[in-house]
Design a protein around this motif. Structure first.
Motif, PDB file in Angstrom:
ATOM      1  N   ALA A 173       0.832  -1.204   0.000  1.00 38.47           N
ATOM      2  CA  ALA A 173       0.000   0.000   0.000  1.00 38.47           C
ATOM      3  C   ALA A 173       0.870   1.259   0.000  1.00 38.47           C
ATOM      4  O   ALA A 173       0.512   2.258  -0.636  1.00 38.47           O
ATOM      5  N   LEU A 174       2.008   1.236   0.686  1.00 39.55           N
ATOM      6  CA  LEU A 174       2.927   2.375   0.653  1.00 39.55           C
ATOM      7  C   LEU A 174       3.487   2.589  -0.752  1.00 39.55           C
ATOM      8  O   LEU A 174       3.648   3.717  -1.200  1.00 39.55           O
ATOM      9  N   TRP A 175       3.779   1.497  -1.428  1.00 33.41           N
ATOM     10  CA  TRP A 175       4.309   1.573  -2.793  1.00 33.41           C
ATOM     11  C   TRP A 175       3.300   2.205  -3.742  1.00 33.41           C
ATOM     12  O   TRP A 175       3.679   2.904  -4.685  1.00 33.41           O
ATOM     13  N   THR A 176       2.016   2.001  -3.487  1.00 34.54           N
ATOM     14  CA  THR A 176       0.990   2.529  -4.396  1.00 34.54           C
ATOM     15  C   THR A 176       0.833   4.037  -4.305  1.00 34.54           C
ATOM     16  O   THR A 176       0.107   4.620  -5.112  1.00 34.54           O
ATOM     17  N   ASP A 177       1.496   4.698  -3.365  1.00 30.26           N
ATOM     18  CA  ASP A 177       1.457   6.158  -3.298  1.00 30.26           C
ATOM     19  C   ASP A 177       2.415   6.819  -4.286  1.00 30.26           C
ATOM     20  O   ASP A 177       2.397   8.035  -4.439  1.00 30.26           O
ATOM     21  N   HIS A 178       3.216   6.043  -4.963  1.00 25.97           N
ATOM     22  CA  HIS A 178       4.168   6.579  -5.946  1.00 25.97           C
ATOM     23  C   HIS A 178       3.395   7.210  -7.113  1.00 25.97           C
ATOM     24  O   HIS A 178       2.396   6.663  -7.566  1.00 25.97           O
ATOM     25  N   PRO A 179       3.846   8.370  -7.624  1.00 26.87           N
ATOM     26  CA  PRO A 179       3.135   9.035  -8.724  1.00 26.87           C
ATOM     27  C   PRO A 179       2.995   8.177  -9.986  1.00 26.87           C
ATOM     28  O   PRO A 179       1.987   8.267 -10.687  1.00 26.87           O
ATOM     29  N   LEU A 180       3.982   7.340 -10.259  1.00 26.64           N
ATOM     30  CA  LEU A 180       3.884   6.472 -11.438  1.00 26.64           C
ATOM     31  C   LEU A 180       2.748   5.462 -11.279  1.00 26.64           C
ATOM     32  O   LEU A 180       2.045   5.150 -12.245  1.00 26.64           O
ATOM     33  N   VAL A 181       2.551   4.980 -10.068  1.00 27.81           N
ATOM     34  CA  VAL A 181       1.449   4.050  -9.811  1.00 27.81           C
ATOM     35  C   VAL A 181       0.113   4.777  -9.956  1.00 27.81           C
ATOM     36  O   VAL A 181      -0.846   4.229 -10.492  1.00 27.81           O
TER      37      VAL A 181
END
Length: 112
Positions: free
Chosen positions: A48-56
Motif C-alpha cells: 500500500a505504501l508503494w501505491t502512493d508513488h506518482p507512477l502508480v
C-alpha cells in the motif's frame, strides 16, 4: 491491410478486445493483492505504501481508462445487438472513447 481494418468501428472492436486483455492481466494481480489483507497484512501495508508513488497513480489512470473503454465498448456492442442502428456508427464509437477518457480523466484528477 484490408479496407475494413481502416474503418473506425474496427478500431473500436480492437480497443475493446485489447482493454479486455489488459483487464484480464490486471485482475489476478488485484485479487492476489487483496488476499494479502487476510493472509499477510504486513506485506499488504508495504504494498500500500508503494501505491502512493506518482507512477502508480498514473497507472491507475490507465486502469480506469481500460475499465471505461471496456464498459463503453460493451454498451456499443449491446446497442449493435439489440437496437436498430442508423448510419451514425462512427459518432457513437467516438463518443464511447470520449466517455472513457472523461471517466478516467475525472478519476485521475481526483486521485493525484
Amino acid at each position: 491491410m484490408s479496407r475494413y481494418r481502416n474503418h473506425p468501428l474496427w478500431f473500436a472492436f480492437l480497443l475493446h478486445r485489447l482493454s479486455g486483455i489488459g483487464l484480464a492481466f490486471f485482475l489476478p494481480v488485484h485479487f492476489w493483492m487483496l488476499s494479502l489483507v487476510l493472509t499477510n497484512p504486513e506485506s499488504f501495508d508495504q504494498f500500500a505504501l508503494w501505491t502512493d508513488h506518482p507512477l502508480v497513480k498514473f497507472a491507475e489512470f490507465g486502469l480506469v481508462f481500460l475499465l471505461a473503454v471496456h464498459f463503453f465498448g460493451g454498451l456499443r456492442l449491446l446497442a449493435l445487438e439489440f437496437l436498430p442502428w442508423p448510419s451514425r456508427h462512427k459518432t457513437l464509437a467516438a463518443a464511447s472513447i470520449a466517455g472513457a477518457f472523461l471517466v478516467s480523466g475525472a478519476f485521475f484528477l481526483n486521485a493525484v
